[in-house]
Design a protein around this motif. Structure first.
Motif, short mmCIF file in Angstrom:
data_model
loop_
_atom_site.label_atom_id
_atom_site.label_comp_id
_atom_site.label_asym_id
_atom_site.label_seq_id
_atom_site.Cartn_x
_atom_site.Cartn_y
_atom_site.Cartn_z
N PRO A 226 41.68 49.35 85.60
CA PRO A 226 42.85 48.55 86.01
C PRO A 226 44.20 49.19 85.66
N LEU A 227 44.33 49.75 84.46
CA LEU A 227 45.61 50.34 84.07
C LEU A 227 45.97 51.53 84.95
N LEU A 228 44.96 52.33 85.30
CA LEU A 228 45.22 53.48 86.16
C LEU A 228 45.53 53.04 87.58
N LYS A 229 44.84 52.00 88.04
CA LYS A 229 45.09 51.49 89.40
C LYS A 229 46.54 51.02 89.55
N LYS A 230 47.09 50.43 88.49
CA LYS A 230 48.47 49.96 88.53
C LYS A 230 49.46 51.10 88.73
N GLU A 231 49.07 52.29 88.32
CA GLU A 231 49.97 53.45 88.44
C GLU A 231 49.91 54.08 89.83
N CYS A 232 48.93 53.69 90.64
CA CYS A 232 48.79 54.29 91.98
C CYS A 232 49.87 53.75 92.91
N ASP A 233 50.42 54.62 93.73
CA ASP A 233 51.45 54.22 94.69
C ASP A 233 50.84 53.49 95.89
N GLU A 234 49.59 53.79 96.19
CA GLU A 234 48.91 53.13 97.31
C GLU A 234 47.42 53.18 97.08
N ILE A 235 46.71 52.15 97.53
CA ILE A 235 45.26 52.11 97.43
C ILE A 235 44.66 52.31 98.82
N LEU A 236 43.66 53.19 98.90
CA LEU A 236 42.99 53.49 100.15
C LEU A 236 41.57 52.93 100.12
N THR A 237 41.08 52.49 101.27
CA THR A 237 39.72 51.98 101.33
C THR A 237 39.00 52.56 102.54
N ILE A 238 37.68 52.64 102.45
CA ILE A 238 36.85 53.13 103.55
C ILE A 238 36.21 51.92 104.23
N PRO A 239 36.58 51.63 105.47
CA PRO A 239 36.00 50.47 106.16
C PRO A 239 34.49 50.65 106.34
N MET A 240 33.76 49.57 106.14
CA MET A 240 32.31 49.60 106.30
C MET A 240 31.84 48.32 106.99
N ILE A 241 30.88 48.47 107.91
CA ILE A 241 30.39 47.30 108.64
C ILE A 241 28.90 47.06 108.40
N GLY A 242 28.28 47.93 107.59
CA GLY A 242 26.85 47.79 107.34
C GLY A 242 26.55 46.76 106.26
N HIS A 243 25.29 46.64 105.94
CA HIS A 243 24.86 45.68 104.93
C HIS A 243 25.16 46.17 103.51
N VAL A 244 25.18 47.48 103.31
CA VAL A 244 25.48 48.05 101.99
C VAL A 244 26.96 48.40 101.95
#
Length: 249
Positions: free
Chosen positions: A209-227
């Motif tokens: 959490p502390l490191l995440k707060k320092e990030c300028d932007e968060i990126l995510t990989i879209p997924m549509i499967g069950h996993v």
């Protein structure tokens, strides 16, 4: 096995051995399996002798013992401890290529196979350096070296005491820091031009959490499967290559 061999780090496998012999890595000794006349082992032996490195021909049982029965492919290279770089070193790598810095920050990666795979991708995508914490994370080992198939010789790795402080220092130098998480902006829209660092989190817990707060932007990989998760090295590869593509578009 003598006491020096017990303390040694080993590189195992033919491709990693050749990469180590062609690099500036300090090598103590090369063990070649007897009664194995393959071209690859002959090349390894010749490379070692050209560098005046001791080559010892030993039975397969000896190599099995040195590697804890891993798939050594008939060769084991005993090396000095892996050397780590400094932050100045990886900035210098970017400057040498006349490029804006592109760094990876690995927050608690624990599996040496993941680290080795990430190093392979980093080398292929022109990453200038990797930053890891000194504690609660895998360090540079023979397993990492083997999995990286030689990339460990080309991608400098920096160990730091505190990732949060390191990220703050990088931001003070004008770098943008991007994290990866389940919730964020679509990584396919990431523009990685300029001086950037990409944070990859722990295999199970993600970014702290502390490191995440320092990030300028968060990126995510879209997924549509069950996993709804990917292996850490696979996820890293996808995002790293988006960075690679956008930096060269």
């Amino acid at each position: 096995m003598d006491s020096n061999e017990k303390k040694a780090e080993f590189i195992i496998g033919r491709h990693p051995a050749i990469a180590a012999l062609k690099s500036q890595q300090a090598i103590n000794k090369v063990f070649i399996q007897e009664n194995n006349a393959s071209d690859a082992l002959r090349e390894i032996s010749q490379l070692a002798r050209k560098k005046k490195i001791i080559v010892s021909t030993v039975p397969k049982s000896k190599l099995d013992l040195l590697t804890d029965n891993q798939n050594h492919q008939g060769v084991v290279v005993a090396i000095a401890a892996f050397e780590y770089a400094s932050l100045d070193d990886i900035f210098a790598c970017a400057a040498k290529e006349n490029e804006d810095p592109f760094f990876l920050i690995l927050d608690g990666i624990e599996d040496p196979h993941n680290l080795g795979s990430i190093m392979r991708t980093a080398d292929a995508a022109g990453v200038h350096g990797i930053i890891i914490p000194k504690r609660r994370a895998v360090q540079l080992t023979s397993t990492v070296a083997k999995t990286s198939t030689g990339a460990i010789e080309h991608v400098p790795v920096v160990r730091v005491n505190n990732l949060v402080q390191t990220v703050q220092s990088l931001k003070d130098k004008g770098m943008w820091v991007f994290g990866t998480d389940m919730n964020g902006n679509d990584f396919r829209k990431w523009n990685a031009k300029g001086a950037v660092a990409l944070v990859i989190g722990n295999e199970g817990k993600g970014i702290t959490p502390l490191l995440k707060k320092e990030c300028d932007e968060i990126l995510t990989i879209p997924m549509i499967g069950h996993v709804q998760s990917l292996n850490a090295s696979v996820a890293a590869a996808l995002v790293i290559y988006q960075g690679f593509t956008s930096r060269r578009s």
